[in-house]
Design a protein around this motif. Structure first.
Motif, PDB file in Angstrom:
ATOM      1  N   ILE A 304       0.823  -1.214   0.000  1.00  0.00           N
ATOM      2  CA  ILE A 304       0.000   0.000   0.000  1.00  0.00           C
ATOM      3  C   ILE A 304       0.863   1.273   0.000  1.00  0.00           C
ATOM      4  O   ILE A 304       0.405   2.348  -0.377  1.00  0.00           O
ATOM      5  CB  ILE A 304      -1.018  -0.020   1.178  1.00  0.00           C
ATOM      6  N   ARG A 305       2.127   1.156   0.397  1.00  0.00           N
ATOM      7  CA  ARG A 305       2.985   2.353   0.424  1.00  0.00           C
ATOM      8  C   ARG A 305       3.075   3.003  -0.969  1.00  0.00           C
ATOM      9  O   ARG A 305       3.262   4.212  -1.082  1.00  0.00           O
ATOM     10  CB  ARG A 305       4.377   2.010   0.959  1.00  0.00           C
ATOM     11  N   ASP A 306       2.905   2.193  -2.025  1.00  0.00           N
ATOM     12  CA  ASP A 306       2.996   2.719  -3.392  1.00  0.00           C
ATOM     13  C   ASP A 306       1.946   3.795  -3.674  1.00  0.00           C
ATOM     14  O   ASP A 306       2.098   4.611  -4.584  1.00  0.00           O
ATOM     15  CB  ASP A 306       2.816   1.585  -4.425  1.00  0.00           C
ATOM     16  N   TYR A 307       0.862   3.782  -2.875  1.00  0.00           N
ATOM     17  CA  TYR A 307      -0.204   4.782  -3.057  1.00  0.00           C
ATOM     18  C   TYR A 307       0.352   6.199  -2.931  1.00  0.00           C
ATOM     19  O   TYR A 307      -0.013   7.102  -3.690  1.00  0.00           O
ATOM     20  CB  TYR A 307      -1.281   4.526  -1.995  1.00  0.00           C
ATOM     21  N   ALA A 308       1.284   6.394  -1.963  1.00  0.00           N
ATOM     22  CA  ALA A 308       1.816   7.737  -1.721  1.00  0.00           C
ATOM     23  C   ALA A 308       2.729   8.193  -2.861  1.00  0.00           C
ATOM     24  O   ALA A 308       2.921   9.400  -3.073  1.00  0.00           O
ATOM     25  CB  ALA A 308       2.571   7.770  -0.395  1.00  0.00           C
ATOM     26  N   ASP A 309       3.296   7.243  -3.635  1.00  0.00           N
ATOM     27  CA  ASP A 309       4.076   7.618  -4.815  1.00  0.00           C
ATOM     28  C   ASP A 309       3.136   8.052  -5.937  1.00  0.00           C
ATOM     29  O   ASP A 309       3.436   8.959  -6.712  1.00  0.00           O
ATOM     30  CB  ASP A 309       4.925   6.432  -5.310  1.00  0.00           C
ATOM     31  N   ARG A 310       1.983   7.386  -6.010  1.00  0.00           N
ATOM     32  CA  ARG A 310       1.031   7.667  -7.091  1.00  0.00           C
ATOM     33  C   ARG A 310       0.224   8.946  -6.816  1.00  0.00           C
ATOM     34  O   ARG A 310      -0.001   9.740  -7.713  1.00  0.00           O
ATOM     35  CB  ARG A 310       0.101   6.456  -7.231  1.00  0.00           C
ATOM     36  N   TYR A 311      -0.193   9.110  -5.552  1.00  0.00           N
ATOM     37  CA  TYR A 311      -1.026  10.274  -5.193  1.00  0.00           C
ATOM     38  C   TYR A 311      -0.246  11.126  -4.190  1.00  0.00           C
ATOM     39  O   TYR A 311      -0.138  10.784  -3.003  1.00  0.00           O
ATOM     40  CB  TYR A 311      -2.376   9.811  -4.620  1.00  0.00           C
ATOM     41  N   LYS A 312       0.292  12.246  -4.690  1.00  0.00           N
ATOM     42  CA  LYS A 312       1.339  12.977  -3.963  1.00  0.00           C
ATOM     43  C   LYS A 312       0.862  13.627  -2.662  1.00  0.00           C
ATOM     44  O   LYS A 312       1.667  13.872  -1.760  1.00  0.00           O
ATOM     45  CB  LYS A 312       1.961  14.047  -4.874  1.00  0.00           C
ATOM     46  N   LYS A 313      -0.451  13.919  -2.565  1.00  0.00           N
ATOM     47  CA  LYS A 313      -0.892  14.573  -1.317  1.00  0.00           C
ATOM     48  C   LYS A 313      -1.068  13.573  -0.177  1.00  0.00           C
ATOM     49  O   LYS A 313      -1.248  13.954   0.978  1.00  0.00           O
ATOM     50  CB  LYS A 313      -2.217  15.308  -1.568  1.00  0.00           C
ATOM     51  N   ALA A 314      -1.023  12.287  -0.515  1.00  0.00           N
ATOM     52  CA  ALA A 314      -1.222  11.268   0.531  1.00  0.00           C
ATOM     53  C   ALA A 314       0.060  11.070   1.333  1.00  0.00           C
ATOM     54  O   ALA A 314       1.163  11.256   0.825  1.00  0.00           O
ATOM     55  CB  ALA A 314      -1.628   9.951  -0.112  1.00  0.00           C
ATOM     56  N   ILE A 315      -0.131  10.696   2.602  1.00  0.00           N
ATOM     57  CA  ILE A 315       1.017  10.469   3.494  1.00  0.00           C
ATOM     58  C   ILE A 315       1.083   8.984   3.814  1.00  0.00           C
ATOM     59  O   ILE A 315       0.054   8.368   4.113  1.00  0.00           O
ATOM     60  CB  ILE A 315       0.809  11.243   4.819  1.00  0.00           C
ATOM     61  N   PHE A 316       2.305   8.411   3.795  1.00  0.00           N
ATOM     62  CA  PHE A 316       2.495   7.018   4.218  1.00  0.00           C
ATOM     63  C   PHE A 316       3.188   6.993   5.563  1.00  0.00           C
ATOM     64  O   PHE A 316       4.219   7.634   5.752  1.00  0.00           O
ATOM     65  CB  PHE A 316       3.332   6.242   3.190  1.00  0.00           C
ATOM     66  N   MET A 317       2.595   6.281   6.531  1.00  0.00           N
ATOM     67  CA  MET A 317       3.220   6.137   7.853  1.00  0.00           C
ATOM     68  C   MET A 317       3.575   4.661   8.043  1.00  0.00           C
ATOM     69  O   MET A 317       2.683   3.817   8.184  1.00  0.00           O
ATOM     70  CB  MET A 317       2.243   6.572   8.950  1.00  0.00           C
ATOM     71  N   PRO A 318       4.889   4.320   7.994  1.00  0.00           N
ATOM     72  CA  PRO A 318       5.251   2.904   8.114  1.00  0.00           C
ATOM     73  C   PRO A 318       4.901   2.337   9.485  1.00  0.00           C
ATOM     74  O   PRO A 318       4.901   3.080  10.475  1.00  0.00           O
ATOM     75  CB  PRO A 318       6.768   2.900   7.893  1.00  0.00           C
ATOM     76  N   THR A 319       4.613   1.042   9.529  1.00  0.00           N
ATOM     77  CA  THR A 319       4.319   0.379  10.806  1.00  0.00           C
ATOM     78  C   THR A 319       5.547   0.464  11.705  1.00  0.00           C
ATOM     79  O   THR A 319       6.668   0.191  11.266  1.00  0.00           O
ATOM     80  CB  THR A 319       3.986  -1.109  10.561  1.00  0.00           C
ATOM     81  N   ASP A 320       5.324   0.866  12.944  1.00  0.00           N
ATOM     82  CA  ASP A 320       6.419   0.997  13.896  1.00  0.00           C
ATOM     83  C   ASP A 320       6.021   0.222  15.151  1.00  0.00           C
ATOM     84  O   ASP A 320       5.156   0.655  15.916  1.00  0.00           O
ATOM     85  CB  ASP A 320       6.628   2.491  14.222  1.00  0.00           C
TER      86      ASP A 320
END
Ligand code: NDP
Length: 466
Positions: A304-320
């Motif tokens: 799903i992280r690829d979504y933030a590459d495709r849609y620039k206003k979206a933010i990806f927060m990795p699992t921590d």
């Protein structure tokens, strides 16, 4: 002896009886915390019933309902693409057949073990009862992880799994379906092997392809049903989904169709996730973005992280894993639709949702809220739709697929969707009215547990000590 009048030595007060059965469940099923949690949640509601129905205690219904009718565990050997031998563990829990053949999904995920499947099978008994359709409860799966496997590896695994499972299932005995890690591709491979071994074409699985016995709307049903249920909850407060900002977790089958139906109702879904992290799209996930997610997850099998590459206003927060909360549940919104996995909303997450003014939680996933989180939602009088009611649309539509298979007919999309909608409305009405009848208005946890329990418990009384 007639089990209706059977009296065990030393009848206890309902609360003591429940506690003694709970202690025995924990002792007899060690290291199965999810199963204990699911039983505890149901038992908490049943005190209200046992006060009015001493016959359930006399017939030891609680001791019987927590004990699976049958547990199957088997070896699943298969060759990977390099020619190496791999061995997984397969399971099927046939929990309760008082009101119909065992019915419930198969989960393929590395976290699968006996305790997880027992919790899911136990939940399934009550959920299936709520659907109004004649289905008992079961669940199965394997610790096999389809992620990163080739189609051929998945096929070889499914064929080996079904080679053993086929002896135990059948269209009038036990009818598995999909769950986490088991979608249309896996159901196809499993069905093909069943047909080959048994030389019969029957409705032994649901979630089949449309060209070979599947039902329209089955893929969409859990997500659509959850949103229909949420809409009914809001209607009870003279409100609607129109314009509501919604948090959705996961990005698999349930999440995808939850988002689609939210869009139909004029709501604004803003999140999706997978086990690697969370996407927050402040602009909202529209139909075009949803189509992109479906292609990413179901065809490319990407992350799903690829979504933030495709849609620039979206933010990806990795699992921590060091973080004590999931950032997804800390985003301000009106409604939450947990649709990934069990216990994904902890007490800390619930506190964040409440702090940010959440009005509704509708559970697409099974048992996504911990017991503590559930109690917090109920205490705060948030509209809270527990999984066994809110996500029952999937299995209900599986029941409709079974009906179509038996009649050798196929219904139109509109007809299945209309039946699904009516079933979800009826489940909400049953839960709402049962909660009121048992003195806890608005508490749909009690409504669902009691409503689901009564039908199964009465059938068990009618059928004697089996
Ligand atoms: P899918 O396999 O299609 O999707 C599961 C999603 O949840 C994926 O995005 C997955 O991410 C994520 N996920 C799974 N496990 C974890 C985890 N441990 N931590 C974080 N994310 C996780 O499954 P479904 O959509 O079918 O099922 C989702 C939930 O809904 C489950 O609880 C299931 O039991 C329940 N459910 C499903 C029904 C159905 O009809 N399919 C019916 C009723 C309930 P990743 O890809 O990284 O693993």
């Amino acid at each position: 002896m007639n089990p209706r009048v059977m009296t065990p030595p030393g009848i206890k007060a309902p609360a003591d009886y429940i506690e003694s059965v709970m202690i025995s469940v924990e002792a007899k099923n060690p290291a199965e915390p999810e199963f204990h949690q699911a039983v505890r949640e149901v038992f908490d509601s049943l005190r209200l019933v046992l006060d009015k129905h001493p016959e359930f205690q006399s017939a030891r219904i609680l001791e019987r309902i927590v004990e699976p009718e049958r547990v199957l565990m088997f070896r699943v050997p298969w060759f990977d693409d390099q020619g190496n031998i791999q061995v997984n563990r397969g399971f099927r829990i046939e929990m309760n057949s008082a009101i119909g053949p065992y019915k419930g999904g198969l989960r393929f995920h590395p976290s699968v073990n006996l305790g997880i499947l027992k919790f899911l099978a136990f939940e399934q008994v009550f959920k299936n009862s709520l659907t109004t359709l004649p289905m008992g409860g079961g669940k199965g799966g394997s610790d096999f992880d389809p992620k990163g496997k080739s189609d051929n590896e998945v096929m070889r695994f499914c064929q080996s799994f079904m080679t053993e499972l086929q002896r135990h299932i059948g269209p009038d005995t036990d009818v598995p379906a999909g769950d986490i890690g088991v979608g249309g591709r896996e159901i196809g491979f499993l069905f093909g092997q069943y047909k080959r071994l048994r030389n019969e074409f029957t409705g032994v699985l649901t979630g089949k392809g449309l060209g070979w016995g599947g039902s329209l709307i089955r893929p969409e049903a859990t997500g659509y049903g959850c949103v229909y249920f949420a809409n009914e909850m809001l209607k009870s407060r003279k409100d609607s989904l129109e314009g509501k900002t919604c948090l959705v977790s996961g990005s698999g089958n349930v999440s995808q169709y939850t988002i689609e139906k939210l869009l139909d109702f004029g709501a604004k879904p803003v999140t999706v996730s997978d086990s690697n992290g969370v996407i927050y799209d402040p602009d909202g996930i529209d139909r075009e973005k949803l189509e992109w997610i479906i292609e990413l997850k179901n065809v490319k099998r990407g992350r799903i992280r690829d979504y933030a590459d495709r849609y620039k206003k979206a933010i990806f927060m990795p699992t921590d894993i060091k973080l004590e909360h999931n950032p997804l549940w800390n985003i301000k919104a009106d409604c939450a639709f947990p649709s990934a996995t069990q216990n994904e909303i902890t007490a800390k997450d619930a506190a964040n949702l409440i702090k940010n003014g959440i009005q509704l939680v509708a559970e697409g996933a099974n048992m996504p809220s911990t017991l503590e989180a559930t109690r917090m939602f109920l205490d705060m009088k948030i509209l809270y739709g527990p999984a066994k009611a809110a996500n029952a649309g999937g299995v209900a539509t599986s029941g409709l697929e079974m009906a179509q298979n038996s009649a050798r007919l196929t219904w139109t999309r509109a007809e299945v969707d209309d039946r699904l909608h009516k079933i979800m409305t009826a489940i909400h009405k049953n839960c709402y009215e049962t909660a009121e009848k048992y003195g806890t208005p608005g508490n749909l946890v009690n409504g669902a547990n009691i409503g689901g329990f009564l039908k199964v418990a009465n059938a068990m009384l009618d059928q004697g000590l089996v």
